[in-house]
Motif scaffolding. Structure first.
Motif, short mmCIF file in Angstrom:
data_model
loop_
_atom_site.label_atom_id
_atom_site.label_comp_id
_atom_site.label_asym_id
_atom_site.label_seq_id
_atom_site.Cartn_x
_atom_site.Cartn_y
_atom_site.Cartn_z
N MET A 16 59.56 76.03 54.52
CA MET A 16 58.52 75.03 54.32
C MET A 16 58.04 75.01 52.87
O MET A 16 57.55 74.00 52.38
CB MET A 16 57.32 75.33 55.24
N LEU A 19 60.22 72.38 49.66
CA LEU A 19 60.32 71.02 50.18
C LEU A 19 60.91 70.06 49.18
O LEU A 19 61.73 69.22 49.51
CB LEU A 19 58.92 70.54 50.59
N GLU A 53 56.40 65.09 59.80
CA GLU A 53 55.94 66.12 58.87
C GLU A 53 55.82 65.63 57.43
O GLU A 53 55.19 66.31 56.60
CB GLU A 53 56.87 67.32 58.94
N PHE A 54 56.43 64.51 57.12
CA PHE A 54 56.44 64.02 55.74
C PHE A 54 55.91 62.60 55.62
O PHE A 54 55.75 62.10 54.52
CB PHE A 54 57.85 64.10 55.16
N ARG A 209 62.48 69.62 55.84
CA ARG A 209 62.48 70.92 56.49
C ARG A 209 63.76 71.25 57.24
O ARG A 209 64.26 72.36 57.16
CB ARG A 209 61.27 71.04 57.44
N ALA A 240 50.46 68.22 58.39
CA ALA A 240 51.72 68.55 57.72
C ALA A 240 52.07 67.50 56.70
O ALA A 240 52.55 67.81 55.61
CB ALA A 240 52.85 68.69 58.75
N ASN A 244 52.63 68.51 52.92
CA ASN A 244 53.95 68.30 52.32
C ASN A 244 53.89 67.34 51.15
O ASN A 244 54.62 67.49 50.17
CB ASN A 244 54.94 67.80 53.38
N ASN A 245 53.02 66.34 51.23
CA ASN A 245 52.84 65.44 50.10
C ASN A 245 52.22 66.17 48.92
O ASN A 245 52.61 65.96 47.77
CB ASN A 245 51.96 64.25 50.49
N LYS A 247 52.59 69.33 48.20
CA LYS A 247 53.64 70.17 47.61
C LYS A 247 54.64 69.32 46.84
O LYS A 247 55.12 69.72 45.77
CB LYS A 247 54.34 70.97 48.71
#
Length: 385
Positions: A16, A19, A53-54, A209, A240, A244-245, A247
């Motif tokens: 994770m 990414l 998740e994204f 992921r 998430a 994730n954005n 990161k």
């Protein structure tokens, strides 16, 4: 848009943290991903992960290329994206150089898309970044693109043009409220690049992921690629998506330490006023402002801090000025400026050529109207300065 994928078994949560690799994109979102045969088989689970998740809303799958190539994964990509509840679109990699060829390719792409299951109302974009178009005038490319898009609409698809930022309104006309533009800057600094176009492809190294390999990811600036179809797109893990954005948008890009000043003996004519500075940095003091039309003789050049800088010998020391952002290296210089060319040799890669000339490889590819995944061949000439 050509991507290479190596699927690996993924276990645990350690991945994770890995990414995205690439750049700061503080204004960018992961709205759309494009895929092709080089990504291999993509399962519904992979697309569901992208969605949940994204926050990916849409996928654009390669359909065809030229007048004979059919992407073998087009049908499975279309089916699995739809099963994951996302919008699906397609693209055709253009090889046409004439209006007649454009119409033939559009007919081939439309028929191939129908057979692969691309739904009516989807976008079927023409990907215009090949050598065939590079050798044409802007007027010729505009005529050919218009012919392709008019023909593709006969199949019930909506049309658009994908190309690089260095080609847009240079090699072809891309009007506001149209177009899908690729440009990979060092630093975005909160700027939404190409906000007046339908989409901005801001990275070619996205990682997800449960999917391995680099992916093209785009921010959508309109609803053009999410219209004309029904979709159940709803990211189920909003936390998430936000994480994730965050990161993805971290400034983790570091220019290669081996990038150095390279010799350059050029004379440029400015098409806009440019600040001449005491150093190769936007924080350096301004010596003077050179007006549009002024000529500048240089002896060194470097890609640094998100810009291409050149050094101007002066009576007392040197002055430094940017010719443009690294992703569009001659933005401030008239197009008549001379270039230095490199002839591709057997075994060369984008990375090797870029390192040899003190460049970033994505910038090198962009200034030649290509991406780093475009195949290069021995004997080709590339602009290196």
């Amino acid at each position: 848009m050509v991507r290479f994928k190596n699927k690996l078994t993924l276990t645990g949560t350690a991945t994770m943290a890995a990414l995205f690799l690439g750049m700061n994109a503080s204004a960018a979102r992961m709205d759309m991903v494009d895929v092709s045969n080089n990504n291999g088989y993509m399962s519904m689970a992979e697309y569901t992960s992208m969605r949940n998740e994204f926050g990916v809303k849409a996928v654009t799958a390669k359909i065809s290329e030229g007048g004979t190539y059919k992407d073998p994964y087009a049908a499975s990509n279309i089916a699995n994206v739809q099963a994951a509840g996302m919008y699906i679109n397609g693209y055709h990699f253009a090889r046409y150089a004439t209006k007649a060829q454009a119409i033939i390719e559009a007919d081939f792409a439309g028929k191939t898309a129908k057979a692969a299951g691309l739904p009516v109302g989807a976008v079927l974009a023409t990907d215009v970044e090949a050598e065939e178009q590079n050798s044409q005038s802007q007027a010729t490319n505009d005529r050919n693109n218009a012919a392709f898009m008019k023909e593709i609409q006969k199949f019930g698809y909506r049309a658009d043009i994908y190309t690089s930022g260095s080609w847009a309104n240079n090699k072809m006309t891309i009007k506001d409220k149209t177009g899908w533009i690729a440009a990979y800057p060092y630093v975005v600094n909160g700027k939404n690049w190409y906000s007046t176009n339908h989409a901005w492809q801001w990275s070619s190294t996205a990682k997800f992921r449960i999917s391995y390999g680099g992916f093209d990811v785009s921010q959508l600036n309109s609803n053009y690629y999410t219209a004309g179809q029904k979709s159940t797109i709803k990211p189920t893990n909003k936390d998430a998506v936000k994480a994730n954005n965050r990161k993805a948008n971290k400034n983790i890009y570091k220019p290669a330490s081996s990038v150095k000043w390279v010799k350059e003996s050029k004379t440029y004519t400015l098409k806009t006023a440019v600040k001449l500075r005491t150093g190769a940095s936007t924080s350096s003091n301004t010596i003077t402002i050179l007006p549009a039309g002024d000529t500048v003789k240089t002896d060194r050049a470097i890609i640094q801090g998100g810009y291409r800088w050149v050094r101007q010998p002066r009576f007392y020391g040197y002055g430094y000025l940017a010719t443009g952002p690294a992703s569009n290296t001659l933005e401030y210089v008239k197009s008549g400026a001379t270039h230095t060319y490199y002839t591709v040799k057997s075994g060369d890669s984008w990375w090797e050529i870029a390192q040899r000339n003190g460049l970033n490889m994505t910038s090198l590819a962009s200034q030649n109207g290509k991406s780093i995944y475009t195949t290069i061949y021995p004997g080709q000439r590339l602009v290196v300065w």
